[in-house]
Design an enzyme around this catalytic site. Structure first.
Site, PDB file in Angstrom:
ATOM      1  N   LYS A  52       0.848  -1.205   0.000  1.00  0.00           N
ATOM      2  CA  LYS A  52       0.000   0.000   0.000  1.00  0.00           C
ATOM      3  C   LYS A  52       0.878   1.247   0.000  1.00  0.00           C
ATOM      4  O   LYS A  52       0.672   2.166  -0.803  1.00  0.00           O
ATOM      5  CB  LYS A  52      -0.889   0.008   1.227  1.00  0.00           C
ATOM      6  N   ASN A  53       1.867   1.289   0.882  1.00  0.00           N
ATOM      7  CA  ASN A  53       2.644   2.514   1.052  1.00  0.00           C
ATOM      8  C   ASN A  53       3.665   2.737  -0.045  1.00  0.00           C
ATOM      9  O   ASN A  53       4.249   3.815  -0.136  1.00  0.00           O
ATOM     10  CB  ASN A  53       3.298   2.548   2.432  1.00  0.00           C
ATOM     11  N   CYS A  84      -5.076  12.708  12.108  1.00  0.00           N
ATOM     12  CA  CYS A  84      -5.826  11.447  12.043  1.00  0.00           C
ATOM     13  C   CYS A  84      -5.726  10.818  13.434  1.00  0.00           C
ATOM     14  O   CYS A  84      -5.164  11.402  14.353  1.00  0.00           O
ATOM     15  CB  CYS A  84      -5.252  10.528  10.963  1.00  0.00           C
ATOM     16  N   ARG A 121      -0.040  14.697  12.563  1.00  0.00           N
ATOM     17  CA  ARG A 121       0.486  14.471  11.215  1.00  0.00           C
ATOM     18  C   ARG A 121       0.742  15.787  10.442  1.00  0.00           C
ATOM     19  O   ARG A 121       0.150  16.064   9.411  1.00  0.00           O
ATOM     20  CB  ARG A 121      -0.454  13.582  10.400  1.00  0.00           C
ATOM     21  N   ASP A 158       4.732  20.236   7.679  1.00  0.00           N
ATOM     22  CA  ASP A 158       5.711  21.333   7.602  1.00  0.00           C
ATOM     23  C   ASP A 158       6.986  20.937   6.850  1.00  0.00           C
ATOM     24  O   ASP A 158       7.539  21.738   6.092  1.00  0.00           O
ATOM     25  CB  ASP A 158       6.063  21.828   9.005  1.00  0.00           C
ATOM     26  N   ASP A 179       4.581   0.893  11.876  1.00  0.00           N
ATOM     27  CA  ASP A 179       3.379   0.255  11.319  1.00  0.00           C
ATOM     28  C   ASP A 179       3.237  -1.201  11.745  1.00  0.00           C
ATOM     29  O   ASP A 179       2.213  -1.815  11.449  1.00  0.00           O
ATOM     30  CB  ASP A 179       3.398   0.326   9.782  1.00  0.00           C
ATOM     31  N   ILE A 203       7.564   7.290  16.903  1.00  0.00           N
ATOM     32  CA  ILE A 203       7.237   8.025  15.675  1.00  0.00           C
ATOM     33  C   ILE A 203       5.966   8.860  15.825  1.00  0.00           C
ATOM     34  O   ILE A 203       5.943  10.038  15.493  1.00  0.00           O
ATOM     35  CB  ILE A 203       7.084   7.054  14.470  1.00  0.00           C
ATOM     36  N   ARG A 251      -8.688  -0.268   4.259  1.00  0.00           N
ATOM     37  CA  ARG A 251      -7.769   0.708   3.681  1.00  0.00           C
ATOM     38  C   ARG A 251      -6.406   0.070   3.401  1.00  0.00           C
ATOM     39  O   ARG A 251      -5.663   0.523   2.545  1.00  0.00           O
ATOM     40  CB  ARG A 251      -7.575   1.880   4.637  1.00  0.00           C
TER      41      ARG A 251
HETATM   42  C1  EPZ Z   1       4.153   7.137   6.136  1.00  0.00           C
HETATM   43  O1  EPZ Z   1       3.383   8.188   6.698  1.00  0.00           O
HETATM   44  C2  EPZ Z   1       3.232   5.937   6.054  1.00  0.00           C
HETATM   45  N1  EPZ Z   1       2.102   6.252   5.172  1.00  0.00           N
HETATM   46  C3  EPZ Z   1       2.726   5.575   7.449  1.00  0.00           C
HETATM   47  O2  EPZ Z   1       1.942   4.387   7.326  1.00  0.00           O
HETATM   48  C4  EPZ Z   1       3.931   5.271   8.339  1.00  0.00           C
HETATM   49  O3  EPZ Z   1       3.477   5.019   9.650  1.00  0.00           O
HETATM   50  C5  EPZ Z   1       4.893   6.478   8.338  1.00  0.00           C
HETATM   51  O4  EPZ Z   1       5.269   6.797   6.988  1.00  0.00           O
HETATM   52  C6  EPZ Z   1       6.164   6.192   9.128  1.00  0.00           C
HETATM   53  O5  EPZ Z   1       6.823   5.077   8.600  1.00  0.00           O
HETATM   54  C7  EPZ Z   1       2.272   6.166   3.835  1.00  0.00           C
HETATM   55  O6  EPZ Z   1       3.347   5.862   3.340  1.00  0.00           O
HETATM   56  C8  EPZ Z   1       1.066   6.465   2.994  1.00  0.00           C
HETATM   57  P1  EPZ Z   1       6.276  10.476   8.221  1.00  0.00           P
HETATM   58  P2  EPZ Z   1       3.976   9.700   6.721  1.00  0.00           P
HETATM   59  O7  EPZ Z   1       6.214  11.731   7.438  1.00  0.00           O
HETATM   60  O8  EPZ Z   1       4.768   9.941   5.498  1.00  0.00           O
HETATM   61  C9  EPZ Z   1       6.453  13.803  11.596  1.00  0.00           C
HETATM   62  C10 EPZ Z   1       0.114   2.982   7.671  1.00  0.00           C
HETATM   63  O9  EPZ Z   1      -0.348   2.469   8.693  1.00  0.00           O
HETATM   64  N2  EPZ Z   1       6.325  14.749  10.485  1.00  0.00           N
HETATM   65  O10 EPZ Z   1       7.451   9.556   8.032  1.00  0.00           O
HETATM   66  O11 EPZ Z   1       2.859  10.614   7.022  1.00  0.00           O
HETATM   67  C11 EPZ Z   1       5.176  12.982  11.803  1.00  0.00           C
HETATM   68  O12 EPZ Z   1       4.263  13.682  12.623  1.00  0.00           O
HETATM   69  C12 EPZ Z   1       0.557   4.427   7.682  1.00  0.00           C
HETATM   70  O13 EPZ Z   1       0.285   2.372   6.575  1.00  0.00           O
HETATM   71  C13 EPZ Z   1       6.466  16.119  10.745  1.00  0.00           C
HETATM   72  O14 EPZ Z   1       6.675  16.528  11.887  1.00  0.00           O
HETATM   73  O15 EPZ Z   1       4.954   9.627   7.978  1.00  0.00           O
HETATM   74  C14 EPZ Z   1       5.708  11.738  12.463  1.00  0.00           C
HETATM   75  O16 EPZ Z   1       5.879  11.981  13.840  1.00  0.00           O
HETATM   76  C15 EPZ Z   1       0.276   5.094   9.019  1.00  0.00           C
HETATM   77  N3  EPZ Z   1       6.338  16.996   9.720  1.00  0.00           N
HETATM   78  C16 EPZ Z   1       7.079  11.540  11.827  1.00  0.00           C
HETATM   79  O17 EPZ Z   1       7.435  12.807  11.260  1.00  0.00           O
HETATM   80  C17 EPZ Z   1       6.112  16.589   8.434  1.00  0.00           C
HETATM   81  O18 EPZ Z   1       6.051  17.435   7.521  1.00  0.00           O
HETATM   82  C18 EPZ Z   1       7.110  10.505  10.709  1.00  0.00           C
HETATM   83  O19 EPZ Z   1       6.116  10.849   9.783  1.00  0.00           O
HETATM   84  C19 EPZ Z   1       5.977  15.202   8.182  1.00  0.00           C
HETATM   85  C20 EPZ Z   1       6.089  14.307   9.225  1.00  0.00           C
END
Ligand code: EPZ
Length: 427
Positions: free
Chosen positions: A22-23, A123, A128, A131, A313, A335, A405
């Site tokens: 999916k990801n 969510c 999420r 920035d 995940d 995370i 999903r």
């Molecule tokens: C991806 O989400 C995945 N989703 C998530 O999978 C997964 O949990 C996550 O990566 C971490 O591996 C998809 O790929 C569609 P991040 P993403 O940006 O990209 C902070 C599932 O269950 N952050 O790596 O949104 C954020 O709050 C889903 O399949 C900022 O602060 O995750 C988090 O604490 C859930 N600012 C950390 O970084 C930003 O601009 C990691 O988030 C972006 C993120």
């Protein structure tokens, strides 16, 4: 709304096909925006999120054709063509259903010189923010405007020049948006402390297949030499390492075994290590990964971390398995700030889990007892299914749309392993 009814206690055994990730799919689909030639993706999982993304791309004028496949087949082939883009706006009513919609920002900006995307909002597992997505695009030369719940990104007349950016926090999505923006920039871009997940490698491999020039693939320092245009490609989506890990936990908690067809052990080293530490046999077999319970489940202490660390995940699914361990496990979720929504539901199934901030102490219990439980987010839902498979009595998991999903035809796959499980409507 649908629900799943599980009668636990059955020892799972058999072979289960692992679907496309999916990801990975959610970052490969928007690559169609980067060229006016057709992009064909194979092994796309049949998931609600994929359907939502397809609908979003159609909104921009992207044509999507699904090749004929038999109903019993897992996965689909989709050909996308962004010959002419008729809109550069991703509207609220589509984005609010799926946060991954933010992944159109980079490629749309690269192709059209501007993009307007509704802010995704938070969510269940955290607020999420995006920035880092915006900061890296600014570093590449974009102007970012925030107004009325939308983010608008604009490239200078000649298109994005590209630039350099070091991520203060590893972000999968922001790395993906950065890559898709940089490949068509007029200059060279560098990323430091970029995410290294296998799904990022899959994205880089597709972009290179489309004609992009990327150095350092698989590492946290990436260099992207912008090219004038990209061409179409045909590409196979990688197998889903999180789905594979989820079914491994399902087989192990029932004292059973499973051959996870298509799983790539090299993508899931931290998950395999955690399973081995829990006393589960894991070994690469021709065509996939074989897992089997091998005595009592042992307690495990670990923290989630960006790849190659233990995937956030997989935290909820491993926690379900550890509910049956001989002793106490300590899990720390580093995370996301609110990724323990499954804990109160697992405790309703007679688990004994205490949370304190980002740490959960999982006291193993002798017996889990089936109950009515509520799915709250995708991976939490799967942890409830895993616990239900090992519970006495009946477990009903409500609000199945969360599961749909991210898990393709879950009940059919678990039935392949012998689970007593059925989906019923009208919840
Ligand atoms: C991806 O989400 C995945 N989703 C998530 O999978 C997964 O949990 C996550 O990566 C971490 O591996 C998809 O790929 C569609 P991040 P993403 O940006 O990209 C902070 C599932 O269950 N952050 O790596 O949104 C954020 O709050 C889903 O399949 C900022 O602060 O995750 C988090 O604490 C859930 N600012 C950390 O970084 C930003 O601009 C990691 O988030 C972006 C993120």
């Amino acid at each position: 709304m649908d629900k799943i009814i599980i009668h636990g206690g059955v020892r799972l055994a058999g072979t289960v096909p692992v679907s496309g990730a999916k990801n990975a799919a959610l970052t490969l689909l928007p690559c169609a925006l980067l060229t006016d030639e057709p992009l064909t993706l194979r092994n796309l999982p049949r998931l609600a999120d994929i359907d939502s993304f397809q609908h979003l791309l159609n909104q921009f004028g992207v044509s999507t054709m699904i090749a004929g496949s038999r109903p019993e087949d897992f996965g689909r082939v989709m050909t996308l063509a962004a010959t002419r883009i008729t809109s550069t706006v991703a509207p609220y009513e589509l984005v609010r259903k799926m946060r991954a919609s933010i992944l159109v920002l980079g490629p749309m900006l690269a192709r059209m010189g501007e993009a307007k995307v509704s802010l995704p909002g938070g969510c269940a597992i955290g607020n999420r923010p995006i920035d880092l997505h915006l900061k890296v695009l600014e570093a590449f030369g974009a102007t970012i405007e925030l107004a009325a719940g939308y983010v608008r990104a604009i490239a200078p007349d000649g298109g994005l020049p590209g630039g350099d950016y070091s991520f203060p926090v590893v972000s999968v999505g922001a790395t993906e948006n950065a890559l898709m923006a940089a490949v068509l920039a007029s200059g060279t871009s560098t990323l430091h402390n970029a995410a290294r997940e296998p799904e990022i490698v899959d994205l880089c491999n597709l972009l290179v297949a489309m004609g992009a020039q990327i150095e350092g693939i698989g590492g946290s320092d990436l260099t992207i030499h912008g090219v004038h245009r990209l061409h179409g490609a045909t590409y196979m989506v990688m197998p889903d390492r999180i789905e594979a890990g989820s079914y491994a936990c399902a087989a192990a908690i029932t004292g059973g075994e499973a051959l996870l067809m298509g799983a790539r052990i090299e993508d899931m080293a931290a998950t395999v290590q955690a399973l081995r530490d829990a006393g589960v046999l894991c070994e690469a077999r021709p065509g996939g990964l074989y897992v089997a319970a091998d005595g009592p489940i042992q307690p495990v202490t670990l923290s989630t971390a960006p790849y190659p660390g233990f995937a956030t995940d997989m935290q909820a699914q491993l926690m379900a398995l550890l509910c049956r361990a001989e002793g106490a496990s300590v899990l720390t979720e580093t995370i996301f700030e609110n990724r323990y929504m499954h804990v109160p539901e697992l405790n309703r199934m007679s688990a004994h889990i205490e949370t304190k901030g980002r740490t959960a102490i999982v006291h193993g219990v002798k017996q889990l007892i089936g109950a009515d439980v509520m799915a709250t987010d995708l991976r939490a839902s799967m942890s409830l299914v895993i616990a239900g498979l090992a519970s006495s009595g009946e477990t009903q998991v409500h609000r199945l749309y969360h599961l749909d999903r991210g898990y393709e035809r879950l009940e059919e796959k678990l039935a392949l392993l012998g689970a007593d499980i059925e989906r019923v409507g009208g919840d």
